[in-house]
Design a protein around this motif. Structure first.
Motif, PDB file in Angstrom:
ATOM      1  N   GLU A 119      93.359 104.305 114.297  1.00  0.00           N
ATOM      2  CA  GLU A 119      92.516 103.967 115.451  1.00  0.00           C
ATOM      3  C   GLU A 119      93.079 102.821 116.306  1.00  0.00           C
ATOM      4  OE1 GLU A 119      90.131 105.661 116.544  1.00  0.00           O
ATOM      5  OE2 GLU A 119      88.962 106.567 114.941  1.00  0.00           O
ATOM      6  N   PRO A 120      94.276 102.953 116.852  1.00  0.00           N
ATOM      7  CA  PRO A 120      94.840 101.860 117.645  1.00  0.00           C
ATOM      8  C   PRO A 120      94.113 101.577 118.947  1.00  0.00           C
ATOM      9  CG  PRO A 120      96.202 103.817 117.845  1.00  0.00           C
ATOM     10  CD  PRO A 120      95.192 104.110 116.768  1.00  0.00           C
ATOM     11  N   SER A 121      93.347 102.544 119.468  1.00  0.00           N
ATOM     12  CA  SER A 121      92.652 102.337 120.743  1.00  0.00           C
ATOM     13  C   SER A 121      91.262 101.743 120.580  1.00  0.00           C
ATOM     14  CB  SER A 121      92.545 103.668 121.508  1.00  0.00           C
ATOM     15  OG  SER A 121      91.618 104.542 120.877  1.00  0.00           O
ATOM     16  N   LEU A 122      90.791 101.593 119.345  1.00  0.00           N
ATOM     17  CA  LEU A 122      89.408 101.197 119.097  1.00  0.00           C
ATOM     18  C   LEU A 122      89.089  99.837 119.712  1.00  0.00           C
ATOM     19  CD1 LEU A 122      86.788 101.997 117.569  1.00  0.00           C
ATOM     20  CD2 LEU A 122      87.644 100.636 115.646  1.00  0.00           C
ATOM     21  N   GLY A 123      88.101  99.819 120.621  1.00  0.00           N
ATOM     22  CA  GLY A 123      87.612  98.577 121.195  1.00  0.00           C
ATOM     23  C   GLY A 123      88.500  97.930 122.233  1.00  0.00           C
ATOM     24  N   LEU A 124      89.539  98.633 122.685  1.00  0.00           N
ATOM     25  CA  LEU A 124      90.460  98.041 123.651  1.00  0.00           C
ATOM     26  C   LEU A 124      90.163  98.529 125.067  1.00  0.00           C
ATOM     27  CD1 LEU A 124      93.903  98.292 121.790  1.00  0.00           C
ATOM     28  CD2 LEU A 124      92.224  96.426 121.749  1.00  0.00           C
ATOM     29  N   ALA A 125      90.465  97.688 126.038  1.00  0.00           N
ATOM     30  CA  ALA A 125      90.320  98.068 127.443  1.00  0.00           C
ATOM     31  C   ALA A 125      91.316  99.175 127.783  1.00  0.00           C
ATOM     32  CB  ALA A 125      90.563  96.853 128.338  1.00  0.00           C
ATOM     33  N   PRO A 126      90.971 100.058 128.724  1.00  0.00           N
ATOM     34  CA  PRO A 126      91.867 101.178 129.063  1.00  0.00           C
ATOM     35  C   PRO A 126      93.293 100.762 129.400  1.00  0.00           C
ATOM     36  CG  PRO A 126      89.717 101.511 130.059  1.00  0.00           C
ATOM     37  CD  PRO A 126      89.687 100.134 129.454  1.00  0.00           C
TER      38      PRO A 126
END
Length: 238
Positions: free
Chosen positions: A158-165
């Protein structure tokens, strides 16, 4: 190649994974997608020896056994969900921990240079405490620490979890670069659009079972979403 055959795993008396069989081909990116509670992280934890399991795990045709540390020495490295870093240590100290396996200690300086080339912001903040980093920078640090271990297979949860686009785009730019360099990658990702754009193979899980296994370029996104959201009965995995 990393291969799973009839893998079962869970926590105590609760079984989560049910006869999972799939492969992570060498030099390719294999994405595991599915809703929350599908068993994706449990799958990676079983691969890393963090929880008991039944079934076979093979690396290049040979059984992969031992403690988590033995698996890391064999080249299986995981970047866990949640950007886990040692907050009271500096960025460079966190990276140095990734170089602790015996097989990569001699190349620590070279690997550090490579990580700083991939993540220039980490070089700028190398003396800064990891706990003061932004979420995106902490994710980069966790990935960089994994690369310091010279992985034969890199598992990223889940590297994209909770990150800005904009940060997600940057992180996946790095993942694409690693793939182009021939790194074998296993990726857990809930964003189906991103997963399809970067993966060679897609495996869809739900309720601890494998519902779909196909090359990414053969998958219809609408059909995938129907299966993902349980709006359609799953066909036999192929």
């Amino acid at each position: 190649m990393l291969e799973l055959r009839s893998l079962r795993a869970g926590y105590g008396r609760i079984n989560v994974l049910w006869d999972i069989s799939l492969a992570f081909p060498k030099g390719e990116l294999t994405a595991i997608i599915g809703p929350n509670g599908a068993g994706k992280t449990t799958l990676f934890r079983a691969l890393m020896g963090l929880i008991p399991h039944q079934g076979e795990i093979l690396l290049d045709g040979k059984p992969l056994k031992g403690r988590t540390w033995d698996l890391i020495e064999a080249g299986l490295v995981m970047v866990p969900e949640g950007r886990m870093v040692f907050k009271d240590m500096s960025v460079e100290e966190n990276l140095a921990l990734g170089a602790y396996p015996r097989r990569c200690r001699a190349d620590r300086a070279r690997n550090l240079g490579r990580v700083y080339d991939l993540f220039p912001r980490l070089k700028e903040r190398r003396a800064q405490l990891a706990g003061s980093l932004s979420g995106g920078e902490a994710q980069m640090l966790a990935m960089g620490r994994g690369l310091m271990s010279e992985p034969a297979i890199l598992l990223i949860d889940e590297p994209s979890l909770g990150l800005a686009p904009v940060i997600v785009k940057e992180v996946f730019g790095i993942i694409r670069r690693l793939k182009s360099e021939g790194v074998t990658i296993g990726l857990i990702e809930q964003n189906t659009h991103i997963a399809l754009s970067v993966a060679d193979h897609i495996h869809l899980m739900r309720s601890g079972k494998l519902l779909l296994s196909r090359p990414a370029d053969t998958i219809d996104l609408d059909h995938l979403h129907d299966l993902y959201l349980a709006r359609e009965a799953a066909p036999p995995a192929s």
